[in-house]
Write a protein that holds these residues in place. Structure first.
Motif, PDB file in Angstrom:
ATOM      1  N   VAL A  71       0.846  -1.201   0.000  1.00  0.00           N
ATOM      2  CA  VAL A  71       0.000   0.000   0.000  1.00  0.00           C
ATOM      3  C   VAL A  71       0.880   1.248   0.000  1.00  0.00           C
ATOM      4  N   LYS A  72       1.910   1.271   0.818  1.00  0.00           N
ATOM      5  CA  LYS A  72       2.818   2.426   0.862  1.00  0.00           C
ATOM      6  C   LYS A  72       3.532   2.625  -0.470  1.00  0.00           C
ATOM      7  N   LEU A  73       3.917   1.529  -1.113  1.00  0.00           N
ATOM      8  CA  LEU A  73       4.554   1.618  -2.427  1.00  0.00           C
ATOM      9  C   LEU A  73       3.597   2.225  -3.449  1.00  0.00           C
ATOM     10  N   ILE A  74       2.358   1.775  -3.453  1.00  0.00           N
ATOM     11  CA  ILE A  74       1.349   2.318  -4.378  1.00  0.00           C
ATOM     12  C   ILE A  74       1.102   3.799  -4.074  1.00  0.00           C
ATOM     13  N   GLU A  75       0.997   4.146  -2.797  1.00  0.00           N
ATOM     14  CA  GLU A  75       0.766   5.546  -2.428  1.00  0.00           C
ATOM     15  C   GLU A  75       1.873   6.452  -2.953  1.00  0.00           C
ATOM     16  N   ARG A  76       3.091   5.952  -2.965  1.00  0.00           N
ATOM     17  CA  ARG A  76       4.229   6.762  -3.414  1.00  0.00           C
ATOM     18  C   ARG A  76       4.371   6.763  -4.933  1.00  0.00           C
ATOM     19  N   LYS A  77       4.177   5.621  -5.556  1.00  0.00           N
ATOM     20  CA  LYS A  77       4.490   5.481  -6.981  1.00  0.00           C
ATOM     21  C   LYS A  77       3.322   5.765  -7.922  1.00  0.00           C
ATOM     22  N   TYR A  78       2.085   5.547  -7.462  1.00  0.00           N
ATOM     23  CA  TYR A  78       0.924   5.737  -8.338  1.00  0.00           C
ATOM     24  C   TYR A  78       0.212   7.033  -7.957  1.00  0.00           C
ATOM     25  N   GLN A  79       0.274   8.011  -8.832  1.00  0.00           N
ATOM     26  CA  GLN A  79      -0.339   9.310  -8.544  1.00  0.00           C
ATOM     27  C   GLN A  79      -1.542   9.596  -9.435  1.00  0.00           C
ATOM     28  N   GLY A  80      -2.138   8.548  -9.990  1.00  0.00           N
ATOM     29  CA  GLY A  80      -3.323   8.701 -10.834  1.00  0.00           C
ATOM     30  C   GLY A  80      -4.577   8.930 -10.009  1.00  0.00           C
ATOM     31  N   HIS A  81      -5.655   9.290 -10.707  1.00  0.00           N
ATOM     32  CA  HIS A  81      -6.923   9.584 -10.047  1.00  0.00           C
ATOM     33  C   HIS A  81      -7.580   8.359  -9.415  1.00  0.00           C
ATOM     34  N   LEU A  82      -7.135   7.179  -9.785  1.00  0.00           N
ATOM     35  CA  LEU A  82      -7.755   5.960  -9.264  1.00  0.00           C
ATOM     36  C   LEU A  82      -7.028   5.402  -8.035  1.00  0.00           C
ATOM     37  N   LYS A  83      -6.125   6.186  -7.466  1.00  0.00           N
ATOM     38  CA  LYS A  83      -5.288   5.706  -6.367  1.00  0.00           C
ATOM     39  C   LYS A  83      -6.100   5.134  -5.207  1.00  0.00           C
ATOM     40  N   LYS A  84      -7.094   5.856  -4.746  1.00  0.00           N
ATOM     41  CA  LYS A  84      -7.869   5.397  -3.586  1.00  0.00           C
ATOM     42  C   LYS A  84      -8.579   4.076  -3.900  1.00  0.00           C
ATOM     43  N   ALA A  85      -9.169   3.988  -5.081  1.00  0.00           N
ATOM     44  CA  ALA A  85      -9.856   2.752  -5.481  1.00  0.00           C
ATOM     45  C   ALA A  85      -8.860   1.597  -5.585  1.00  0.00           C
ATOM     46  N   LEU A  86      -7.703   1.865  -6.153  1.00  0.00           N
ATOM     47  CA  LEU A  86      -6.674   0.835  -6.296  1.00  0.00           C
ATOM     48  C   LEU A  86      -6.222   0.329  -4.931  1.00  0.00           C
TER      49      LEU A  86
END
Length: 102
Positions: A71-86
């Motif tokens: 989750v921390k990796l995604i929070e840092r690396k993915y900055q798209g609009h779907l982040k929360k859903a992902l």
């Protein structure tokens, strides 16, 4: 190998292209239960680049570490609009994996 398929779903934010097409984000993850390693990932995102980027972040991850480092990796690396859903879908997969371990 003991491959098991898990899936997680989450509502997509309104006014995004993905929401107009899918309504929900679906994340499908194949995990080797004997090692905890993620072998394959697929998600419902509109662009091939986003799908590939997310897959590359998750494939090879060791679920035995728990879901929070991912989750921390995604929070840092993915900055798209779907982040929360992902992240919500990833947490759902993590919960399913943990339940199957017990």
């Amino acid at each position: 190998m003991d491959l098991v398929l898990f899936s997680g779903y989450a509502r997509l934010p309104s006014n995004t292209t993905a929401q107009k097409i899918y309504e929900e984000l679906a994340l499908v993850v194949v995990i080797d239960m004997s090692t905890g390693v993620v072998h394959n990932v697929e998600c419902t995102m509109v662009t091939g680049l986003a799908k590939e980027f997310v897959s590359n972040l998750i494939i090879g991850y060791d679920m035995k570490q728990g879901i929070e480092p991912l989750v921390k990796l995604i929070e840092r690396k993915y900055q798209g609009h779907l982040k929360k859903a992902l992240i919500n879908a990833i947490k759902m997969v993590g919960n399913q994996y943990t339940e199957m371990q017990t």
